[in-house]
Design a protein around this motif. Structure first.
Motif, mmCIF file in Angstrom:
data_model
loop_
_atom_site.group_PDB
_atom_site.id
_atom_site.type_symbol
_atom_site.label_atom_id
_atom_site.label_comp_id
_atom_site.label_asym_id
_atom_site.label_seq_id
_atom_site.Cartn_x
_atom_site.Cartn_y
_atom_site.Cartn_z
ATOM 1 N N GLU A 200 -1.474 -1.646 2.139
ATOM 2 C CA GLU A 200 -2.781 -2.009 1.581
ATOM 3 C C GLU A 200 -3.294 -0.908 0.673
ATOM 4 O O GLU A 200 -3.826 -1.169 -0.414
ATOM 5 N N ALA A 201 -3.125 0.335 1.117
ATOM 6 C CA ALA A 201 -3.560 1.462 0.284
ATOM 7 C C ALA A 201 -2.820 1.432 -1.044
ATOM 8 O O ALA A 201 -3.416 1.633 -2.111
ATOM 9 N N ALA A 202 -1.525 1.143 -0.986
ATOM 10 C CA ALA A 202 -0.737 1.074 -2.216
ATOM 11 C C ALA A 202 -1.259 -0.045 -3.112
ATOM 12 O O ALA A 202 -1.374 0.117 -4.331
ATOM 13 N N ALA A 203 -1.626 -1.178 -2.486
ATOM 14 C CA ALA A 203 -2.136 -2.303 -3.274
ATOM 15 C C ALA A 203 -3.425 -1.914 -3.997
ATOM 16 O O ALA A 203 -3.605 -2.234 -5.174
ATOM 17 N N THR A 204 -4.310 -1.205 -3.309
ATOM 18 C CA THR A 204 -5.567 -0.837 -3.963
ATOM 19 C C THR A 204 -5.320 0.159 -5.094
ATOM 20 O O THR A 204 -6.187 0.364 -5.935
ATOM 21 N N GLY A 206 -2.911 -0.296 -7.180
ATOM 22 C CA GLY A 206 -2.310 -1.049 -8.273
ATOM 23 C C GLY A 206 -0.850 -1.408 -8.058
ATOM 24 O O GLY A 206 -0.203 -1.904 -8.975
ATOM 25 N N ALA A 207 -0.334 -1.180 -6.855
ATOM 26 C CA ALA A 207 1.075 -1.480 -6.613
ATOM 27 C C ALA A 207 1.247 -2.941 -6.222
ATOM 28 O O ALA A 207 0.533 -3.433 -5.349
ATOM 29 N N SER A 208 2.187 -3.608 -6.843
ATOM 30 C CA SER A 208 2.515 -4.969 -6.431
ATOM 31 C C SER A 208 3.169 -4.888 -5.058
ATOM 32 O O SER A 208 3.522 -3.803 -4.586
ATOM 33 N N ARG A 209 3.344 -6.043 -4.435
ATOM 34 C CA ARG A 209 3.914 -6.018 -3.092
ATOM 35 C C ARG A 209 5.314 -5.426 -3.090
ATOM 36 O O ARG A 209 5.708 -4.719 -2.179
ATOM 37 N N THR A 211 6.521 -3.227 -5.339
ATOM 38 C CA THR A 211 6.408 -1.780 -5.584
ATOM 39 C C THR A 211 5.983 -1.062 -4.308
ATOM 40 O O THR A 211 6.512 0.003 -3.975
ATOM 41 N N ARG A 215 8.256 1.811 -2.878
ATOM 42 C CA ARG A 215 7.834 3.199 -3.002
ATOM 43 C C ARG A 215 7.116 3.736 -1.761
ATOM 44 O O ARG A 215 6.973 4.945 -1.592
ATOM 45 N N VAL A 216 6.623 2.840 -0.912
ATOM 46 C CA VAL A 216 5.884 3.319 0.258
ATOM 47 C C VAL A 216 6.584 2.916 1.561
ATOM 48 O O VAL A 216 6.949 3.766 2.372
#
Lengths: 298, 370
Positions: A200-204, A206-209, A211, A215-216
């Motif tokens: 979720e943090a990655a999504a906020t 700007g990471a697509s699901r 990505t 990356r995470v």
């Protein structure tokens, strides 16, 4: 530590060195050996006897293998081209099967751990089925699916001229079929334990699901994936039933180590023992590699 | 009925956000409705660029749900969410110009502080070198230049908080969300980080919404408070306004006041709870009466001839240390909280179940229309 040195002489701080000196054990080991024992409370014989029997049952066969090993002729046995052929084929196929399991198994584990879809419980049950299925049955099933007249195999043959049974590729598929569930279960468990809020943090940010996954999530669960891969690799290396059923037993093409061991046992027991020793050595190496993960007692 | 907001909002016409602006206006204009089983969140939020709004409320009030809805991590059941005029309700989180500082920061443990901050710009299309340069700049601004190469587990709580803030700001969000930004810190670090955060929020040019259950954090960091209870806005206003005129039990407790609701008639407010309270204000109609626990004096016998006109017969329900004083919870004619010195508590022989008389001077009460 510094605090200890700072305080005036206290018996607790001085004890380990003097103790170590008396026993002649290195002081570094002192904390480990100092496990408190409850005095006067022995282990009941009714538990101890079967426990020791169980231990012996597991260890004696391995010991027998070592005792009866033809140590003198071993170098000769192990350098024979047949052994090398089987060993190389085993390593190549197990590694290929592990790679294939990673490519399709990790996304499958992600799907099971991170998405909601109807019938997910059933899918998970089906994924784990090969864990409990007799490998021979798996081999038969693979033949029916991918054999020359199989449900999928007939089209592979007709359209692409691909025949899988009794080929090295068939060995890889048979091993993947049996080994991949180990990887999926291991990775899914790790994914479930990993905090989904990192995604979720990655999504906020700007990471697509995808990505976020790449990356995470993937780096976070890498240890679990590695453990699952080793487990799958070890399982693939020892695979016998599905392989011999689906891929047959052709030296140099589909004859992996376990098959070679079994065959050798019929006419050349010394060779069988030598081959078994090699597999044992590989297993011990795997276990040693994983000791930080699984051997650490709780 | 979900239509609770206009009245409450009207209570405190903000200087900048003012009357609901035209849809194309800058800033945040949202009505968030989220259904979660039996729980329903329904709040309206407007804020202009530069505003720092705090959502304040007890645990389970729906503050975090509101934050997740703003970030796109929880879908709206109904309502709208406009940011600088653009409707974001159906926009996935990765496409919203929103930055989030999570409660426990959620710094990616496998990345260095620098790469954590560079993550956002990278995902939003910056090249690797460019993203890292930008991240280095942000870390420098946070005073963390020398920690750029550190993994999150090597950072102290305060440093991690600043990295998280830098990470959220590095994407240049138009809406910055902070979930309990100081909750993970110990008391000493908190003081320091709060001051730093206040500086950064004051310098932030877009809308910032922070969620907290700590009134002090809310009052220090925000210029407008929205008190949320059970999914609804119960009060909204500037920190000082809310501190002076609490409108619910929860807010009163937060700001440390005894609060009662009643009906005023001249200098007397007859409370819904029973007794009447004399006040200095002259009001009529529904009203609140509030007074601080320190204004209450306790007596073993009924006080006579004193100037305290508000005297009630009570019983001690509980005692606990409160700073260098003793806080007494009283039940009886009027349930209230009183602060007194430890010496006084000993002299009065206070213990749970002990009968006492509680008195409050009219001059120390404060009445205002409900």
């Amino acid at each position: 530590m510094t605090g200890r040195h700072g305080t005036p002489p206290d018996p607790g701080a001085l004890a380990p060195p003097s103790d170590g000196g008396r026993n002649g054990t290195p002081t570094a080991k002192a904390p480990r050996t100092a496990r408190p024992r409850t005095p006067g409370r022995g282990v009941p014989l009714l538990l101890l006897a079967p426990a020791l029997l169980g231990l012996a049952f597991l260890l004696v066969p391995l010991l027998a293998l070592l005792l009866r090993a033809p140590w003198r002729s071993l170098p000769e046995q192990l350098t024979s081209p047949e052994v090398w052929q089987a060993l190389r084929l085993s390593l190549v196929c197990a590694t290929a099967a592990t790679a294939l399991s990673l490519v399709i198994g990790v996304p499958l584990a992600w799907l099971l751990a991170r998405t909601e879809f109807p019938g997910r419980g059933l899918v998970r049950a089906l994924v784990t089925l090969p864990l409990v299925l007799p490998p021979v049955v798996g081999g038969v099933a693979l033949l029916l699916a991918l054999g020359r007249n199989g449900v999928v195999g007939q089209w592979l043959d007709a359209w692409f001229g691909i025949t899988l049974p009794f080929t090295t590729a068939g060995v890889v598929l048979a091993e993947t079929f049996v080994a991949m569930p180990f990887l999926v279960i291991s990775v899914e468990g790790t994914l479930r334990a990993a905090d989904p809020r990192y995604e979720e943090a990655a999504a906020t940010l700007g990471a697509s699901r995808f990505t976020a996954f790449r990356r995470v999530t993937l780096p976070l669960v890498a240890p679990g994936i590695a453990a699952g891969a080793v487990l799958a690799w070890a399982r693939a290396l020892g695979e016998f039933g599905a392989t011999i059923t689906f891929a047959g037993n052709f030296p140099g093409r589909t004859q992996t180590m376990p098959l070679a061991v079994y065959l050798a046992l019929q006419n050349d027991p010394a060779a069988a023992i030598a081959l078994s020793l090699v597999l044992l050595a590989v297993s011990v190496a795997v276990l040693a590699g994983l000791r930080d993960r699984w051997m650490r007692t709780v | 009925m979900p239509e609770t907001t206009p009245e409450d909002l009207g209570k405190n016409p903000g200087k900048r956000s003012g009357p609901a602006p035209a849809p194309a206006a800058e800033g945040l204009d949202a009505r968030l409705v989220v259904d979660r089983g039996a729980f329903r969140l329904d709040i309206a939020l407007t804020a202009a660029p530069g505003d720092v709004v705090a959502l304040l409320g007890p645990n389970g009030a729906g503050k975090t749900t509101a934050l997740r809805a703003l970030a796109g991590l929880a879908p709206l059941t109904a309502g709208h969410l406009r940011l600088d005029g653009a409707e974001l309700r159906r926009t996935p989180p990765e496409s919203r110009p929103v930055g989030v500082v999570f409660q426990d920061y959620l710094l990616f443990p496998h990345l260095t502080a620098l790469d954590n901050v560079a993550f956002g710009p990278r995902c939003r299309g910056a090249g690797k070198a460019q993203a890292r340069a930008l991240a280095a700049e942000w870390l420098d601004r946070m005073g963390l230049a020398e920690h750029a190469g550190a993994k999150p587990r090597r950072l102290s709580g305060g440093q991690a908080q600043r990295v998280a803030l830098a990470r959220a700001l590095a994407t240049r969000p138009r809406l910055l969300l902070l979930d309990e930004p100081l909750a993970a810190l110990d008391a000493r670090t908190r003081l320091e980080v709060r001051a730093g955060l206040r500086r950064h929020l004051a310098a932030f040019e877009a809308v910032a919404v922070l969620v907290t259950h700590d009134p002090l954090d809310a009052m220090v960091l925000a210029d407008r408070l929205i008190v949320v209870e059970q999914g609804r806005i119960v009060q909204e206003g500037t920190p000082s306004d809310i501190a002076r005129h609490p409108r619910t039990e929860y807010v009163a407790q937060l700001v440390g006041l005894n609060l009662y609701r009643g009906r005023a008639d001249g200098h007397t407010v007859r409370l819904d709870a029973g007794p009447a309270v004399s006040t200095t204000e002259d009001l009529s109609g529904p009203a609140f009466v509030a007074f601080p626990p320190g204004a209450v004096t306790l007596h073993r016998d009924r006080p006579t001839g004193s100037s305290a006109r508000n005297v009630w017969r009570c019983e001690v329900a509980g005692l606990e240390p409160h700073g260098d004083q003793v806080r007494a919870e009283l039940t009886g004619e009027l349930p209230l909280t009183a602060d007194l010195t430890a010496v006084a508590a000993a002299e009065l022989d206070l213990h749970p179940g002990a009968p006492v008389w509680a008195a409050v001077k009219a001059a120390q009460t404060h009445a205002y229309p409900a």
